[in-house]
Design an enzyme around this catalytic site. Structure first.
Site, PDB file in Angstrom:
ATOM      1  N   ASP A   1       0.955  -1.389  -0.090  1.00 48.77           N
ATOM      2  CA  ASP A   1      -0.049  -0.160   0.069  1.00 48.77           C
ATOM      3  C   ASP A   1       1.166   1.070  -0.040  1.00 48.77           C
ATOM      4  O   ASP A   1       1.779   1.105   0.672  1.00 48.77           O
ATOM      5  CB  ASP A   1      -1.014  -0.097   1.428  1.00 48.77           C
ATOM      6  CG  ASP A   1      -1.986   1.109   1.227  1.00 48.77           C
ATOM      7  OD1 ASP A   1      -3.064   0.745   1.153  1.00 48.77           O
ATOM      8  OD2 ASP A   1      -1.762   2.285   1.345  1.00 48.77           O
TER       9      ASP A   1
ATOM     10  N   HIS B   1      -9.723  -4.154  -4.057  1.00 47.79           N
ATOM     11  CA  HIS B   1      -8.416  -4.446  -3.793  1.00 47.79           C
ATOM     12  C   HIS B   1      -8.845  -5.052  -2.123  1.00 47.79           C
ATOM     13  O   HIS B   1      -9.570  -4.516  -1.582  1.00 47.79           O
ATOM     14  CB  HIS B   1      -7.494  -3.102  -3.813  1.00 47.79           C
ATOM     15  CG  HIS B   1      -7.822  -2.313  -3.082  1.00 47.79           C
ATOM     16  ND1 HIS B   1      -8.952  -1.323  -3.962  1.00 47.79           N
ATOM     17  CD2 HIS B   1      -7.929  -1.430  -1.983  1.00 47.79           C
ATOM     18  CE1 HIS B   1      -9.381  -0.161  -3.043  1.00 47.79           C
ATOM     19  NE2 HIS B   1      -8.577  -0.235  -1.919  1.00 47.79           N
TER      20      HIS B   1
ATOM     21  N   HIS C   1      -7.222  -5.441   1.291  1.00 47.13           N
ATOM     22  CA  HIS C   1      -5.977  -4.970   2.262  1.00 47.13           C
ATOM     23  C   HIS C   1      -5.603  -6.206   3.204  1.00 47.13           C
ATOM     24  O   HIS C   1      -6.133  -7.173   3.628  1.00 47.13           O
ATOM     25  CB  HIS C   1      -6.389  -3.877   3.167  1.00 47.13           C
ATOM     26  CG  HIS C   1      -6.780  -2.713   2.526  1.00 47.13           C
ATOM     27  ND1 HIS C   1      -5.976  -1.585   2.448  1.00 47.13           N
ATOM     28  CD2 HIS C   1      -8.046  -2.121   1.834  1.00 47.13           C
ATOM     29  CE1 HIS C   1      -6.372  -0.650   1.725  1.00 47.13           C
ATOM     30  NE2 HIS C   1      -7.698  -0.873   1.304  1.00 47.13           N
TER      31      HIS C   1
END
Ligand SMILES: [Zn+2]
Length: 205
Positions: A85, A156, A158
């Site tokens: 990230d 996406h 995490h």
């Protein structure tokens, strides 16, 4: 208000102490853990699965996949890419994305069960390599943000770990699974498997 100097000094100390304590709740940077390898920043074309090209992907992740934007790659498979990230909120903070353009959890159907299972498995594989103890302790978060509370319009997942060392507000706010804005990878898999929509909310707009 008139306060004698000593009282004023201690009042200031207490207030400043309180303020900095409060500020630390909002501090975005995680504790630095030197055990995590820093992967190099690279710009490269990530071969898509057959029948997929990146021209229909308007998001920043499309640019990463197409080699127009750099990222720190952790792992790649035919269907998926995992990278750091760009603003990590845990000592280890990766995103796992499908190379196929899927806009968000709202776009998922029961045909995507294998895909979201593979995304989860890639997240767990990353943890096994980078933070094996945190994986054993289940000290991690695997989650998706729910639009409009998502940052990028490309699905996406995490991967955050160790969750126990994250800033309080991140762990219990932005990345709190079960909140209106965040759902766990396991929930998404379970719901899709039972023929339900990935999240129990209708799209706001
Ligand atoms: Zn997100």
């Amino acid at each position: 208000m008139h306060l004698p100097p000593i009282t004023r000094a201690s009042f200031l100390c207490t207030t400043m102490g309180g303020l900095s304590c409060f500020q630390s709740l909002f501090n975005q940077s995680p504790n630095n853990n030197n055990n995590i390898n820093q992967h190099p920043l690279t710009t490269s074309y990530h071969e898509p699965p057959s029948g997929i090209d990146y021209s229909d992907n308007p998001s920043v992740f499309g640019k990463i996949l197409n080699g127009d934007q750099p990222c720190r790659v952790y792992k790649e498979s035919t269907e998926l890419l995992a990278f750091q990230d760009r603003s990590p909120k845990a000592n280890f903070h990766a995103l796992v994305i499908p190379k196929q353009y899927i806009k968000s959890v709202y776009s998922l159907t029961s045909n995507d069960v294998k895909l979201v299972q593979d995304m989860r498995q890639m997240g767990l594989d990353l943890l096994e390599k980078e933070l094996p103890q945190a994986l054993k302790d289940e000290d991690y978060i695997l989650c998706y943000h729910i639009p409009p509370f998502n940052s990028v319009d490309h699905l996406h997942m995490h991967v955050l770990s160790p969750a126990s060392e994250m800033q309080w507000l991140m762990r219990n706010g932005k990345y709190s699974c079960g909140a209106r804005w965040c759902t766990s990878s396991l929930d998404v898999i379970a719901r899709l498997k039972s023929g339900k929509a990935a999240v129990p909310y209708s799209q706001l707009f």
